[in-house]
Design a protein around this motif. Structure first.
Motif, PDB file in Angstrom:
ATOM      1  N   ARG A 243       0.841  -1.194   0.000  1.00 38.87           N
ATOM      2  CA  ARG A 243       0.000   0.000   0.000  1.00 38.87           C
ATOM      3  C   ARG A 243       0.876   1.245   0.000  1.00 38.87           C
ATOM      4  O   ARG A 243       2.063   1.201   0.317  1.00 38.87           O
ATOM      5  CB  ARG A 243      -0.909   0.015   1.231  1.00 38.87           C
ATOM      6  N   ASP A 328      -2.665   2.145  -6.306  1.00 31.23           N
ATOM      7  CA  ASP A 328      -3.716   1.239  -5.831  1.00 31.23           C
ATOM      8  C   ASP A 328      -4.171   0.300  -6.946  1.00 31.23           C
ATOM      9  O   ASP A 328      -4.481  -0.871  -6.709  1.00 31.23           O
ATOM     10  CB  ASP A 328      -4.912   2.043  -5.306  1.00 31.23           C
ATOM     11  N   ALA A 332      -3.846  -3.715  -6.729  1.00 24.62           N
ATOM     12  CA  ALA A 332      -5.014  -4.581  -6.893  1.00 24.62           C
ATOM     13  C   ALA A 332      -4.788  -5.615  -7.989  1.00 24.62           C
ATOM     14  O   ALA A 332      -5.198  -6.778  -7.864  1.00 24.62           O
ATOM     15  CB  ALA A 332      -6.253  -3.729  -7.200  1.00 24.62           C
ATOM     16  N   THR A 350      -3.932 -14.271   2.116  1.00 24.29           N
ATOM     17  CA  THR A 350      -3.689 -13.722   3.447  1.00 24.29           C
ATOM     18  C   THR A 350      -2.251 -13.958   3.884  1.00 24.29           C
ATOM     19  O   THR A 350      -1.601 -13.080   4.459  1.00 24.29           O
ATOM     20  CB  THR A 350      -4.657 -14.352   4.465  1.00 24.29           C
ATOM     21  N   LEU A 355      -3.266  -9.833   3.982  1.00 24.69           N
ATOM     22  CA  LEU A 355      -4.560  -9.181   3.790  1.00 24.69           C
ATOM     23  C   LEU A 355      -5.509  -9.554   4.916  1.00 24.69           C
ATOM     24  O   LEU A 355      -5.362 -10.578   5.573  1.00 24.69           O
ATOM     25  CB  LEU A 355      -5.165  -9.607   2.447  1.00 24.69           C
ATOM     26  N   SER A 356      -6.520  -8.724   5.105  1.00 24.29           N
ATOM     27  CA  SER A 356      -7.580  -9.071   6.042  1.00 24.29           C
ATOM     28  C   SER A 356      -8.430 -10.183   5.438  1.00 24.29           C
ATOM     29  O   SER A 356      -8.415 -10.428   4.223  1.00 24.29           O
ATOM     30  CB  SER A 356      -8.455  -7.854   6.331  1.00 24.29           C
ATOM     31  N   THR A 358     -11.642 -10.329   5.044  1.00 30.13           N
ATOM     32  CA  THR A 358     -12.659  -9.814   4.121  1.00 30.13           C
ATOM     33  C   THR A 358     -12.065  -9.506   2.760  1.00 30.13           C
ATOM     34  O   THR A 358     -12.635  -9.848   1.719  1.00 30.13           O
ATOM     35  CB  THR A 358     -13.302  -8.548   4.711  1.00 30.13           C
ATOM     36  N   THR A 359     -10.899  -8.851   2.752  1.00 34.04           N
ATOM     37  CA  THR A 359     -10.273  -8.486   1.482  1.00 34.04           C
ATOM     38  C   THR A 359      -9.828  -9.717   0.709  1.00 34.04           C
ATOM     39  O   THR A 359     -10.000  -9.798  -0.517  1.00 34.04           O
ATOM     40  CB  THR A 359      -9.076  -7.560   1.739  1.00 34.04           C
ATOM     41  N   LYS A 362     -12.779 -11.326  -0.886  1.00 35.98           N
ATOM     42  CA  LYS A 362     -13.265 -10.547  -2.028  1.00 35.98           C
ATOM     43  C   LYS A 362     -12.451 -10.852  -3.283  1.00 35.98           C
ATOM     44  O   LYS A 362     -13.016 -11.116  -4.360  1.00 35.98           O
ATOM     45  CB  LYS A 362     -13.186  -9.050  -1.703  1.00 35.98           C
ATOM     46  N   TYR A 363     -11.128 -10.838  -3.161  1.00 36.05           N
ATOM     47  CA  TYR A 363     -10.292 -11.109  -4.330  1.00 36.05           C
ATOM     48  C   TYR A 363     -10.428 -12.564  -4.786  1.00 36.05           C
ATOM     49  O   TYR A 363     -10.402 -12.846  -5.989  1.00 36.05           O
ATOM     50  CB  TYR A 363      -8.833 -10.794  -4.008  1.00 36.05           C
TER      51      TYR A 363
END
Length: 381
Positions: A243, A328, A332, A350, A355-356, A358-359, A362-363
Motif C-alpha cells: 500500500r 492502488d 489490486a 492472506t 490481507l484481512s 474480508t479483502t 473478495k479477491y
C-alpha cells in the motif's frame, strides 16, 4: 563553506549550539547549517535572555529572506523558546469559508464545520478533506435557500427534496450525507425545531469490480515511471502488493540484501530480481543526493532528507500517480493476479500479502468468477 561556530552568550549562543547538535543528528547539509545560523541571529538578536519568541514574530522577522523558518522553529521549540500562537489551518479555513455565506446561515454552518473538525465525546473528528467535500456540496444549496429563507429552521422537507432532485451517483450520496450531518447537528443544538432530512436514505454505492490491468495500462506504467523513486514504488506495489502507506513507512532496516528479503508492515517476503534492482538504483541516487541524511526511511525527499519523517502522502501521489494509473490499481492487479494463479485460495492471499479476511475473500471471489467466465475483451471459443 564551513559551519559557523556558535558564539556569544545567552539565548542566541544556546540556540546555535542546539542547531549544531540537531543538524548533526538529522544530517543537515553545511548550507542548511549556515542558513539556520543566520536565521537564529536575525530572530534572537536583541531578545532578552529567557524571553520567548512567538511564531508570528518568527514569521515576520524571516519574511522575504528565504531563510529556513521550519528548521529555525524546530531549534527554538527544542529550547522551549517558541510560543505556538498559530491558528490551525483547519480553523482558518472554517472561518474564511463560513464567513462567505449569507448572514442568516453563517453561524449555523460555521458551528457545524467546527464540530466536524474537532468532534466531540461521541463523534470522531473528520479529515479536512471531508470538510472540503461537505462544504462544497452544501454551499450552493445554502446560497439558493438564502434567496427566500432567513435561517436553517425555515427549511422544509420539500426544500431538501428539491435540493436533491436531479442529482445522481456519488454527487447525490455526498450531498445527502452532508445535509443530514448539517441538520442533525442543528437539531442536537436547538437550531432547528425538526430535522427535515430525517428518513432520507443514502443508497450504498456498489463498488466497481477489480479488473486485471490491460496490456496498454501495463505499457503505460512502464513508460511513465521514469524516476528511480517512481520505479521503486511501482515495483513494491506490483510485486509485493504494498500500500502507499507501507511504501512511505518502509525503512532501511526492512531491506535485507544478503538474505534476499524485504519486510513490509511486519510481513517478511522474498525479494525478487525486480525489487532488488529498483532498490539498488534508488538507494544509489539517494546516497548521491543526500549522502549525510540520517533519515532511516527508504524513500526520502528534499524536505524529509533533513529530518526523520517519512515522505508525505502528497509526495507519493504527486510523484507517482502515473498519469491515470494509480499505485492502488497496480496493487489490486497484483493481488488479483496471484489469486488467479493459485486457484483463488483466500488463505494463500492472506499469508502472502497479509490481507484481512474480508479483502482476501473478495479477491478470491473475483478470481473464481474470472476463472469460470471470460475476461472482458476475451473471445470465447
Amino acid at each position: 563553506m564551513k559551519i559557523p561556530k556558535p558564539t556569544g552568550q545567552g539565548a542566541l549562543g544556546a540556540a546555535r549550539k542546539c542547531a549544531l547538535r540537531l543538524g548533526e543528528e538529522r544530517g543537515w547539509t553545511v548550507y542548511l547549517h549556515c542558513q539556520v545560523h543566520k536565521a537564529l541571529g536575525r530572530v534572537l538578536t536583541g531578545v532578552p535572555d529567557g524571553e520567548r519568541v512567538s511564531h508570528c514574530a518568527l514569521r515576520q522577522r524571516l519574511a522575504g529572506t528565504n531563510l529556513p523558518m521550519r528548521r529555525t522553529s524546530e531549534v527554538l521549540a527544542a529550547l522551549n523558546l517558541l510560543i505556538e500562537d498559530r491558528t490551525p489551518a483547519g480553523e482558518e479555513w472554517v472561518e474564511r469559508r463560513a464567513g462567505e455565506l449569507p448572514e442568516g446561515f453563517r453561524q449555523d454552518v460555521r458551528d457545524w464545520l467546527r464540530w466536524l473538525l474537532v468532534g466531540d465525546a461521541r463523534t470522531r473528528p473528520r479529515a479536512l478533506g471531508t470538510l472540503h467535500s461537505y462544504f462544497g456540496a452544501v454551499r450552493p444549496i445554502v446560497e439558493r435557500w438564502a434567496e427566500t429563507r432567513s435561517h436553517l429552521r425555515e427549511i422544509t422537507r420539500e426544500d431538501i427534496t428539491h435540493a436533491l432532485a436531479g442529482v445522481r451517483g456519488s454527487r447525490y450520496a455526498n450531498l445527502a450525507i452532508a445535509l443530514r450531518s448539517l441538520f442533525r447537528h442543528a437539531k442536537r443544538n436547538g437550531r432547528v425545531f425538526t430535522n427535515p432530512t430525517r428518513g432520507i436514505r443514502v443508497g450504498r454505492r456498489t463498488p466497481e469490480p477489480v479488473m486485471p490491468m490491460s496490456d496498454a495500462e501495463i505499457t503505460h506504467v512502464q513508460k511513465t515511471a521514469g524516476t528511480p523513486a517512481a520505479r521503486l514504488a511501482v515495483a513494491l506495489a506490483a510485486v509485493h502488493a504494498a500500500r502507499g502507506e507501507s511504501i512511505r513507512s518502509l525503512r532501511l532496516e526492512d531491506v535485507d540484501f544478503p538474505q534476499g528479503r524485504i519486510t513490509i508492515e511486519g510481513n517478511v517476503q522474498p525479494m525478487g530480481a525486480l525489487t532488488r534492482a529498483t532498490l539498488r538504483c534508488w538507494l544509489a541516487e539517494r546516497g548521491t543526493r543526500w549522502p549525510l541524511t540520517l533519515n532511516r526511511h527508504v524513500l526520502v525527499s528534499r524536505q524529509t532528507a533533513n529530518g526523520t519523517d517519512p515522505v508525505s502522502a502528497y509526495f507519493l501521489k504527486r510523484q507517482l500517480t502515473l498519469h491515470g494509473v494509480s499505485l492502488d490499481r497496480v496493487r489490486a492487479d497484483r493481488v488479483l493476479g496471484e489469486a488467479l494463479a493459485t486457484g483463488a485460495d483466500p488463505l494463500h492471499l492472506t499469508a502472502i500479502f497479509d490481507l484481512s479476511e474480508t479483502t482476501a475473500v473478495k479477491y478470491a471471489g473475483l478470481a473464481r468468477r474470472f476463472l469460470h467466465e471470460p475476461l472482458p475483451g476475451q473471445k470465447t471459443e
